[in-house]
Design a protein around this motif. Structure first.
Motif, PDB file in Angstrom:
ATOM      1  N   ARG A 180      19.450  31.198  20.751  1.00 40.97           N
ATOM      2  CA  ARG A 180      19.967  31.076  19.774  1.00 40.97           C
ATOM      3  C   ARG A 180      20.063  32.733  19.082  1.00 40.97           C
TER       4      ARG A 180
ATOM      5  N   ASN B  68      23.681  35.545  18.209  1.00 40.64           N
ATOM      6  CA  ASN B  68      23.143  36.699  16.990  1.00 40.64           C
ATOM      7  C   ASN B  68      23.363  38.123  17.524  1.00 40.64           C
TER       8      ASN B  68
ATOM      9  N   ARG C  81      23.467  31.259  11.514  1.00 42.33           N
ATOM     10  CA  ARG C  81      22.556  31.888  11.880  1.00 42.33           C
ATOM     11  C   ARG C  81      20.783  32.155  10.997  1.00 42.33           C
TER      12      ARG C  81
END
Ligand code: NAD
Length: 308
Positions: A41, A45, A176
């Protein structure tokens, strides 16, 4: 201007770095890609950002700060629940030790640091809406380390001339968002049609803060924050988890299967930010209604799940 953003691969830090780039600034990020949550993740980002992979605890800060005009310090070990037990060690090193090292280097160079603190410092607050002057009494080890960082900033301001401004974020959400926070697993569960684990009876409430609002408040703190001050950066609407679930179900057009668990240690009953100080001194206030912010997060979750 050229800014260093620590924690730039994280949830808020990556949005902040992008916003600064959009404003035409140069941005260098620093992140150690801790495995507190799936690092894939964080790689997502970080796509498109210039990020030095390194740890604040041992990176060459003098080299990193060379040519920099200001520092946004968002790196840290977040999360209330994991701060109980052996994981506390990470809270001490990544929040307290790492910040101390950065504050010392920034003070030597006379660089302003805007650093991330948290509404967790208030614990179960004395009064609501909670102003910055309320007695901070955290009820989680995480909150204790964030309060410690605030005191470190003060100590350095008094002794080494550090120019620091603290922003106390209130439960930030949006695309996010970290997977250990409530909305990301809630929306992912809705999308997948699987149960969502709800801690507590759903009545706990928060000043949920949309990430773009949090970023705008952070940038305003660099530009207009008074030296040594702390500002609540919190959403204008207080909502309970039950409210958030109902809104999410409307967005998804389906019902959420809720698996109920007891309240988690360290989770406060309520947060409600008094943002008058930020309005007066920073010219900032939150503008995103919860329904709009949740829709943006829902669209992000759906797009992520649909991606190959
Ligand atoms: P996040 O975990 O997504 O981002 C933090 C980043 O810091 C991570 O990518 C991590 O790898 C990095 N990091 C940790 N220790 C480091 C170190 N020693 N050196 C370099 N990088 C390191 O968290 P977030 O939700 O984006 O939160 C950002 C900041 O805001 C944190 O300080 C957090 O405590 C604070 N905060 C967040 C919220 C919220 O609602 N998200 C609320 C209050 C305070």
């Amino acid at each position: 201007m050229r800014y260093l953003v620590t924690g730039a691969a994280g949830f808020i830090g990556s949005h902040l770095a992008e916003a600064l780039l959009e404003e035409g600034h140069d941005v260098v990020g620093l992140d150690s890609f801790t495995d507190y949550y799936d690092t894939a993740r964080k790689r997502e980002n970080a796509a498109g950002l210039d990020i030095v992979e390194g740890d604040l605890l041992d990176v060459n800060l003098d080299a990193l700060l060379d040519g920099v005009d200001g520092v946004y310090h968002l790196a840290g070990q977040p999360g209330v629940r994991a701060s109980f037990g052996p994981g506390f060690e990470h809270y001490l090193s990544r929040n307290v030790h790492a910040s101390a090292r950065l504050f010392e280097s920034a003070a030597r160079r006379r660089l302003r640091v805007v650093y991330a603190s948290s509404s967790s410092v208030y614990g179960d607050a004395e009064s609501y809406p909670t102003g910055e002057d309320a007695l901070p009494r955290p009820i989680s080890p995480y909150g204790v380390t964030k309060l410690c960082v605030e005191h470190l900033a003060y100590a350095h301001a008094r002794t080494t001339g550090l120019d620091a401004v603290g922003v106390r974020y209130f439960t930030v959400y949006g695309p996010r968002q970290r997977p250990d926070m409530a909305f990301t697993p809630l929306l992912e569960a809705l999308d997948a049609g699987v149960p969502f684990r709800l801690y507590g009876d759903g009545s706990a409430s928060r000043s949920f803060t949309f990430v773009a609002d949090a970023v705008a408040g952070t940038i305003a703190a660099m530009a207009r924050g008074h030296e040594g001050e702390l500002y609540n950066i919190g959403g204008g609407e207080e909502a309970s988890m039950t409210d958030a679930i109902a809104l999410s179900e409307q967005l998804a057009g389906r019902e959420l299967h809720v698996e109920r668990h007891g309240a988690a240690a360290g989770d406060v009953r309520r947060t409600r930010a008094d943002v008058r100080k930020a309005e007066e001194q920073l010219g900032w206030r939150p503008t995103t209604p919860l329904a709009d912010g949740l829709r943006a997060q829902w669209e992000w979750v759906a797009a992520r799940v649909a991606a190959p």
